[in-house]
Design an enzyme around this catalytic site. Structure first.
Site, mmCIF file in Angstrom:
data_model
loop_
_atom_site.group_PDB
_atom_site.id
_atom_site.type_symbol
_atom_site.label_atom_id
_atom_site.label_comp_id
_atom_site.label_asym_id
_atom_site.label_seq_id
_atom_site.Cartn_x
_atom_site.Cartn_y
_atom_site.Cartn_z
ATOM 1 C CD GLU A 49 -1.250 -0.314 3.662
ATOM 2 O OE1 GLU A 49 -1.581 0.667 4.342
ATOM 3 O OE2 GLU A 49 -1.675 -1.456 3.842
ATOM 4 C CB CYS A 67 1.571 2.105 8.475
ATOM 5 S SG CYS A 67 2.774 1.025 7.756
#
EC number: 2.1.1.192
Length: 342
Positions: free
Chosen positions: A91, A332
């Site tokens: 990501e 995150c």
């Protein structure tokens, strides 16, 4: 086949010469890839057919596929899930500021550092990303948003200094005027504190910003929050930071995620002031990202402000990080984990 994004311009020139091709073709190919964001050799109009075939037979342009794209309600944050050729998913987050667009990139698929407040590390590390794979996140994001990205933060999934060779080659690539030409002072590398690698990074004398995930001024609590602290004490970490500052003359940022009732007391703030006093540094206070796998809760804004005021009273430059993209799981590792576990 090799990922052409792992190659510097000089490396590609040498390869072309070894195949009895003209060296200047390398610059043309780089122009198509990095300036025009064309990721198919067949669409490079000024490259001869024979050279296109040679490149296609030996290289691929390793820009990942977008498998998910989310945009925050305020339209200032984009979250991307990217899939690489081998099926691994990472990501990246793009944040839009007045001063330009910033991207948070991943350096590994997963992470093995085991920090208790981080979703990226819950399933361990699968593999390192190559320099070109890190670079490709910026290119894929630029193509998606239709705007240039001018700031890079290595603070996504993975520990950058646990992937030292690929990350340092990425730094060389991304700052080159033959690729994306992003200035070193516009790059921040965040680490949990691998002491020997901090010193090794200092010796490379980059003009980047080093950010240290500190989160506690006390060894016992830091060990509980971050397993890396079992290997390197705060004293050893601070010595490495001093080495970095003296070598590069660059200010270090200390990241401090505040957890309610854990590391947000006045006592902790005073201890942190003592640990950091006299250092060329800046403290970034972060409301911890809550994940369901642990019981950590965010400190109240009042506590965070009180904590910051104590640091400021002791002469330590301090800011509170603005939260962006909370409505799209922009912290995150959160989005990737929810996607992969489906």
């Amino acid at each position: 086949m090799e990922n052409i994004l792992d190659f510097t311009l000089e490396e590609l020139k040498e390869w072309l010469i070894s195949k009895e091709e003209k060296a200047f073709r390398a610059k043309q190919v780089f122009d198509w890839i990095y300036n025009k964001l064309i990721f198919d050799f067949n669409n490079m109009k000024n490259i001869p057919y024979k050279t296109k075939n040679l490149l296609s037979d030996n290289f691929y342009i390793g820009v990942p596929k977008v498998v998910k794209k989310l945009m925050s309600q305020d339209k200032n944050t984009y979250k991307f899930l990217f899939e690489y050729k081998d099926g691994n998913i990472i990501e990246s987050v793009v944040m839009k500021y007045k001063h330009g667009n910033s991207i948070c990139v991943s350096t590994q698929v997963g992470c093995r550092m085991g920090c208790k407040f981080c979703a990226s590390t819950l399933d361990g590390v699968i593999r390192n990303l190559t320099s070109g794979e890190i670079l490709s996140q910026i290119m894929a994001a630029q193509k998606e948003i239709g705007e240039r990205i001018s700031n890079v933060v290595l603070m996504g999934s993975g520990e950058p200094l646990d992937n030292f060779e690929n990350v340092t080659k990425f730094l060389d690539l991304v700052t080159s005027d033959t690729t994306l030409n992003i200035g070193q002072r516009h790059i921040t590398l965040s680490t949990c504190g691998i002491v020997p690698k901090i010193k090794e990074l200092a010796d490379k004398n980059y003009n980047i910003t080093l950010a240290i995930s500190l989160h506690s001024p006390e060894d016992l609590l830091r060990k509980e929050m971050m397993p890396i602290a079992n290997k390197y004490s705060i004293k050893e970490l601070m010595e490495a930071c001093d080495y970095y500052i003296n070598k590069t003359n660059r200010r270090i940022t200390f990241e401090y995620a505040l957890v309610k009732g854990k590391n947000d007391s006045i006592k902790e703030a005073k201890k942190l002031s003592t640990v950091l006093k006299g250092k060329l540094c800046h403290v970034n206070l972060i409301p911890v990202n809550e994940i369901k796998e642990n019981s950590y809760e965010k400190s109240t804004l009042k506590n965070i402000e009180s904590f910051g005021n104590i640091l400021k009273e002791n002469g330590i430059e301090t800011t509170i990080r603005r939260e962006m993209g909370a409505d799209i799981n922009a912290a995150c590792g959160q989005l990737r984990r929810s996607y992969v576990s489906k």
